[in-house]
Motif scaffolding. Structure first.
Motif, PDB file in Angstrom:
ATOM      1  N   MET A   9      -3.505 -11.482  -2.267  1.00  0.00           N
ATOM      2  CA  MET A   9      -4.403 -10.404  -1.861  1.00  0.00           C
ATOM      3  C   MET A   9      -3.628  -9.253  -1.218  1.00  0.00           C
ATOM      4  O   MET A   9      -4.045  -8.110  -1.310  1.00  0.00           O
ATOM      5  CB  MET A   9      -5.454 -10.964  -0.906  1.00  0.00           C
ATOM      6  CG  MET A   9      -6.539  -9.981  -0.596  1.00  0.00           C
ATOM      7  SD  MET A   9      -7.479  -9.608  -2.062  1.00  0.00           S
ATOM      8  CE  MET A   9      -8.728  -8.605  -1.400  1.00  0.00           C
ATOM      9  N   ASP A  10      -2.504  -9.558  -0.550  1.00  0.00           N
ATOM     10  CA  ASP A  10      -1.725  -8.494   0.076  1.00  0.00           C
ATOM     11  C   ASP A  10      -1.161  -7.531  -0.955  1.00  0.00           C
ATOM     12  O   ASP A  10      -1.023  -6.347  -0.678  1.00  0.00           O
ATOM     13  CB  ASP A  10      -0.587  -9.073   0.914  1.00  0.00           C
ATOM     14  CG  ASP A  10      -1.071  -9.576   2.261  1.00  0.00           C
ATOM     15  OD1 ASP A  10      -2.211  -9.254   2.632  1.00  0.00           O
ATOM     16  OD2 ASP A  10      -0.311 -10.273   2.937  1.00  0.00           O
ATOM     17  N   ILE A  11      -0.840  -8.021  -2.141  1.00  0.00           N
ATOM     18  CA  ILE A  11      -0.295  -7.148  -3.176  1.00  0.00           C
ATOM     19  C   ILE A  11      -1.337  -6.106  -3.579  1.00  0.00           C
ATOM     20  O   ILE A  11      -1.012  -4.930  -3.765  1.00  0.00           O
ATOM     21  CB  ILE A  11       0.183  -7.970  -4.386  1.00  0.00           C
ATOM     22  CG1 ILE A  11       1.376  -8.813  -3.976  1.00  0.00           C
ATOM     23  CG2 ILE A  11       0.536  -7.066  -5.546  1.00  0.00           C
ATOM     24  CD1 ILE A  11       1.844  -9.786  -5.018  1.00  0.00           C
ATOM     25  N   VAL A  12      -2.590  -6.526  -3.700  1.00  0.00           N
ATOM     26  CA  VAL A  12      -3.664  -5.591  -4.045  1.00  0.00           C
ATOM     27  C   VAL A  12      -3.825  -4.556  -2.933  1.00  0.00           C
ATOM     28  O   VAL A  12      -3.972  -3.363  -3.206  1.00  0.00           O
ATOM     29  CB  VAL A  12      -4.987  -6.350  -4.287  1.00  0.00           C
ATOM     30  CG1 VAL A  12      -6.139  -5.382  -4.478  1.00  0.00           C
ATOM     31  CG2 VAL A  12      -4.854  -7.288  -5.461  1.00  0.00           C
ATOM     32  N   ARG A  13      -3.767  -4.988  -1.695  1.00  0.00           N
ATOM     33  CA  ARG A  13      -3.895  -4.050  -0.572  1.00  0.00           C
ATOM     34  C   ARG A  13      -2.734  -3.061  -0.536  1.00  0.00           C
ATOM     35  O   ARG A  13      -2.927  -1.886  -0.227  1.00  0.00           O
ATOM     36  CB  ARG A  13      -3.972  -4.812   0.742  1.00  0.00           C
ATOM     37  CG  ARG A  13      -5.278  -5.511   0.932  1.00  0.00           C
ATOM     38  CD  ARG A  13      -5.353  -6.147   2.308  1.00  0.00           C
ATOM     39  NE  ARG A  13      -6.503  -7.011   2.371  1.00  0.00           N
ATOM     40  CZ  ARG A  13      -6.486  -8.244   2.855  1.00  0.00           C
ATOM     41  NH1 ARG A  13      -5.378  -8.745   3.330  1.00  0.00           N
ATOM     42  NH2 ARG A  13      -7.580  -8.968   2.874  1.00  0.00           N
ATOM     43  N   ILE A  14      -1.529  -3.536  -0.850  1.00  0.00           N
ATOM     44  CA  ILE A  14      -0.372  -2.640  -0.849  1.00  0.00           C
ATOM     45  C   ILE A  14      -0.502  -1.607  -1.961  1.00  0.00           C
ATOM     46  O   ILE A  14      -0.213  -0.423  -1.766  1.00  0.00           O
ATOM     47  CB  ILE A  14       0.941  -3.440  -0.968  1.00  0.00           C
ATOM     48  CG1 ILE A  14       1.180  -4.214   0.333  1.00  0.00           C
ATOM     49  CG2 ILE A  14       2.117  -2.523  -1.254  1.00  0.00           C
ATOM     50  CD1 ILE A  14       2.334  -5.167   0.296  1.00  0.00           C
ATOM     51  N   ILE A  15      -0.958  -2.031  -3.130  1.00  0.00           N
ATOM     52  CA  ILE A  15      -1.169  -1.074  -4.230  1.00  0.00           C
ATOM     53  C   ILE A  15      -2.228  -0.047  -3.840  1.00  0.00           C
ATOM     54  O   ILE A  15      -2.055   1.152  -4.064  1.00  0.00           O
ATOM     55  CB  ILE A  15      -1.553  -1.814  -5.524  1.00  0.00           C
ATOM     56  CG1 ILE A  15      -0.353  -2.625  -6.018  1.00  0.00           C
ATOM     57  CG2 ILE A  15      -2.029  -0.842  -6.596  1.00  0.00           C
ATOM     58  CD1 ILE A  15      -0.667  -3.576  -7.137  1.00  0.00           C
ATOM     59  N   LEU A  16      -3.321  -0.508  -3.228  1.00  0.00           N
ATOM     60  CA  LEU A  16      -4.356   0.431  -2.772  1.00  0.00           C
ATOM     61  C   LEU A  16      -3.823   1.345  -1.673  1.00  0.00           C
ATOM     62  O   LEU A  16      -4.205   2.518  -1.591  1.00  0.00           O
ATOM     63  CB  LEU A  16      -5.585  -0.333  -2.284  1.00  0.00           C
ATOM     64  CG  LEU A  16      -6.426  -0.983  -3.373  1.00  0.00           C
ATOM     65  CD1 LEU A  16      -7.516  -1.838  -2.754  1.00  0.00           C
ATOM     66  CD2 LEU A  16      -7.032   0.073  -4.284  1.00  0.00           C
ATOM     67  N   ALA A  17      -2.936   0.813  -0.822  1.00  0.00           N
ATOM     68  CA  ALA A  17      -2.359   1.626   0.249  1.00  0.00           C
ATOM     69  C   ALA A  17      -1.480   2.729  -0.313  1.00  0.00           C
ATOM     70  O   ALA A  17      -1.383   3.808   0.273  1.00  0.00           O
ATOM     71  CB  ALA A  17      -1.561   0.750   1.204  1.00  0.00           C
ATOM     72  N   ILE A  18      -0.850   2.472  -1.441  1.00  0.00           N
ATOM     73  CA  ILE A  18      -0.027   3.508  -2.062  1.00  0.00           C
ATOM     74  C   ILE A  18      -0.909   4.558  -2.731  1.00  0.00           C
ATOM     75  O   ILE A  18      -0.639   5.755  -2.647  1.00  0.00           O
ATOM     76  CB  ILE A  18       0.964   2.880  -3.056  1.00  0.00           C
ATOM     77  CG1 ILE A  18       1.990   2.049  -2.278  1.00  0.00           C
ATOM     78  CG2 ILE A  18       1.657   3.950  -3.897  1.00  0.00           C
ATOM     79  CD1 ILE A  18       2.873   1.193  -3.134  1.00  0.00           C
ATOM     80  N   LEU A  19      -1.979   4.123  -3.372  1.00  0.00           N
ATOM     81  CA  LEU A  19      -2.874   5.059  -4.055  1.00  0.00           C
ATOM     82  C   LEU A  19      -3.762   5.825  -3.084  1.00  0.00           C
ATOM     83  O   LEU A  19      -3.950   7.032  -3.210  1.00  0.00           O
ATOM     84  CB  LEU A  19      -3.741   4.314  -5.067  1.00  0.00           C
ATOM     85  CG  LEU A  19      -2.986   3.630  -6.205  1.00  0.00           C
ATOM     86  CD1 LEU A  19      -3.940   2.816  -7.051  1.00  0.00           C
ATOM     87  CD2 LEU A  19      -2.237   4.651  -7.030  1.00  0.00           C
ATOM     88  N   LEU A  20      -4.341   5.108  -2.125  1.00  0.00           N
ATOM     89  CA  LEU A  20      -5.245   5.704  -1.144  1.00  0.00           C
ATOM     90  C   LEU A  20      -5.053   4.965   0.188  1.00  0.00           C
ATOM     91  O   LEU A  20      -5.707   3.954   0.444  1.00  0.00           O
ATOM     92  CB  LEU A  20      -6.694   5.606  -1.623  1.00  0.00           C
ATOM     93  CG  LEU A  20      -7.725   6.364  -0.820  1.00  0.00           C
ATOM     94  CD1 LEU A  20      -7.428   7.862  -0.833  1.00  0.00           C
ATOM     95  CD2 LEU A  20      -9.112   6.116  -1.378  1.00  0.00           C
TER      96      LEU A  20
END
Length: 52
Positions: free
Chosen positions: A1-12
């Motif tokens: 789940m952290d990988i998804v959050r990191i990707i979202l953190a980069i996008l928004l």
């Protein structure tokens, strides 16, 4: 789940922080940092996600 959050953190960045901590002070700090500059918002978001 952290990988998804990191990707979202980069996008928004505020979305990644929101998913990690909710509507706390850290979220509002990230919104301000993102408005002042996109890169500081990303750095702060990734730091918040990896810290917890």
């Amino acid at each position: 789940m952290d990988i998804v959050r990191i990707i979202l953190a980069i996008l928004l960045p505020p979305l990644g922080v929101f998913l990690q901590v909710g509507l706390t002070l850290q979220f509002w700090i990230n919104v301000i940092l993102t408005l002042l500059g996109y890169i500081p918002g990303i750095i702060h978001a990734v730091w918040i996600i990896l810290r917890r």
